[in-house]
Design a protein around this motif. Sequence first.
Motif, mmCIF file in Angstrom:
data_model
loop_
_atom_site.group_PDB
_atom_site.id
_atom_site.type_symbol
_atom_site.label_atom_id
_atom_site.label_comp_id
_atom_site.label_asym_id
_atom_site.label_seq_id
_atom_site.Cartn_x
_atom_site.Cartn_y
_atom_site.Cartn_z
ATOM 1 N N LEU A 74 46.416 3.546 4.619
ATOM 2 C CA LEU A 74 45.985 3.545 3.225
ATOM 3 C C LEU A 74 46.659 4.632 2.392
ATOM 4 C CD1 LEU A 74 42.187 2.818 3.715
ATOM 5 C CD2 LEU A 74 43.854 1.323 2.588
ATOM 6 N N PHE A 75 46.962 5.751 3.032
ATOM 7 C CA PHE A 75 47.507 6.887 2.278
ATOM 8 C C PHE A 75 48.916 7.260 2.733
ATOM 9 C CE2 PHE A 75 42.867 7.362 2.221
ATOM 10 C CZ PHE A 75 42.664 7.286 0.861
ATOM 11 N N TYR A 76 49.664 6.303 3.239
ATOM 12 C CA TYR A 76 50.994 6.577 3.779
ATOM 13 C C TYR A 76 51.917 7.216 2.743
ATOM 14 C CZ TYR A 76 55.632 6.001 5.652
ATOM 15 O OH TYR A 76 56.901 6.247 6.075
ATOM 16 N N GLU A 77 51.925 6.672 1.545
ATOM 17 C CA GLU A 77 52.827 7.202 0.513
ATOM 18 C C GLU A 77 52.486 8.642 0.155
ATOM 19 O OE1 GLU A 77 52.961 4.577 -2.833
ATOM 20 O OE2 GLU A 77 53.590 2.878 -1.601
ATOM 21 N N LYS A 78 51.210 8.945 0.019
ATOM 22 C CA LYS A 78 50.813 10.319 -0.309
ATOM 23 C C LYS A 78 51.104 11.265 0.847
ATOM 24 C CE LYS A 78 47.473 9.150 -3.716
ATOM 25 N NZ LYS A 78 46.577 9.710 -4.635
ATOM 26 N N GLY A 83 60.140 15.057 6.022
ATOM 27 C CA GLY A 83 60.353 13.650 5.698
ATOM 28 C C GLY A 83 61.207 12.911 6.698
ATOM 29 N N GLU A 84 62.238 13.562 7.226
ATOM 30 C CA GLU A 84 63.102 12.907 8.210
ATOM 31 C C GLU A 84 62.338 12.604 9.490
ATOM 32 O OE1 GLU A 84 66.870 14.758 8.944
ATOM 33 O OE2 GLU A 84 67.067 15.321 6.844
ATOM 34 N N ILE A 131 59.490 8.633 12.876
ATOM 35 C CA ILE A 131 58.252 8.179 13.537
ATOM 36 C C ILE A 131 57.856 6.800 13.024
ATOM 37 C CG2 ILE A 131 55.763 8.625 13.718
ATOM 38 C CD1 ILE A 131 56.454 11.617 13.825
ATOM 39 N N THR A 132 58.001 6.566 11.717
ATOM 40 C CA THR A 132 57.594 5.279 11.162
ATOM 41 C C THR A 132 58.436 4.124 11.692
ATOM 42 O OG1 THR A 132 58.952 5.615 9.188
ATOM 43 C CG2 THR A 132 56.627 6.231 9.050
ATOM 44 N N ALA A 139 56.076 0.926 18.760
ATOM 45 C CA ALA A 139 56.368 1.189 20.177
ATOM 46 C C ALA A 139 55.439 2.272 20.720
ATOM 47 C CB ALA A 139 57.828 1.614 20.349
ATOM 48 N N ILE A 140 55.123 3.255 19.889
ATOM 49 C CA ILE A 140 54.190 4.305 20.304
ATOM 50 C C ILE A 140 52.824 3.697 20.587
ATOM 51 C CG2 ILE A 140 52.982 6.387 19.529
ATOM 52 C CD1 ILE A 140 55.581 7.059 17.931
ATOM 53 N N PHE A 141 52.369 2.767 19.736
ATOM 54 C CA PHE A 141 51.093 2.087 19.970
ATOM 55 C C PHE A 141 51.121 1.320 21.288
ATOM 56 C CE2 PHE A 141 49.110 1.516 15.486
ATOM 57 C CZ PHE A 141 49.021 2.885 15.372
ATOM 58 N N ILE A 142 52.221 0.627 21.542
ATOM 59 C CA ILE A 142 52.338 -0.155 22.773
ATOM 60 C C ILE A 142 52.277 0.760 23.989
ATOM 61 C CG2 ILE A 142 53.905 -1.597 24.141
ATOM 62 C CD1 ILE A 142 54.856 -2.791 21.408
ATOM 63 N N ILE A 143 52.973 1.876 23.943
ATOM 64 C CA ILE A 143 52.982 2.812 25.077
ATOM 65 C C ILE A 143 51.595 3.394 25.313
ATOM 66 C CG2 ILE A 143 53.864 5.056 25.850
ATOM 67 C CD1 ILE A 143 56.526 4.253 24.401
#
Length: 160
Positions: free
Chosen positions: A121-125, A134-135, A140-141, A146-150
């Motif tokens: 919901l607050f990704y942009e902020k 930011g990099e 990560i984004t 893949a992180i969720f799957i692991i």
Amino acid sequence: MKSQRLFAGIILVGYGCFFLIQQLQVESLQSLLTWPVLLAITGLAFLIQAYSGKEYNAIFPGVILFGFGLHFIIVDRLSIWPNHIGAFVLIIALAFLLYYLKTGNGLLQGFLMLVLAITLLFYEKISQYAGSYGEIISYITKFWPAIFIIIGLFFLIKRK
């Protein structure tokens, strides 16, 4: 459900009112005669059954159905309401957390879903506040599925 009388009664009264309003063509309520209202009525029946009948397994489907129904009812009527996948994840998180309050199960799932919902919901902020990081966030984004799957595989494989 041990006693289905309360659930059945609420469903019949709620659906009966819905169809009576539809049949009588009450002009001021015509905008509410949509399928999300039926979802909300069903969810409300589950919640009343859960709390008054002490059948706490009905909390989870009750919150999901009522929350999704409510979301679809107000998403076009309330400008501040998010029309975003994060709203659904937030409703699921609330379902887990309310279920946890009565049963003691589901805290981890509720917490993880809540963190995911806030992130979505607050990704942009969050990205704006990250500034020099930011990099890293952008990296990560790219790989968060893949992180969720692991992490999910870890929970599936891990034994107590």
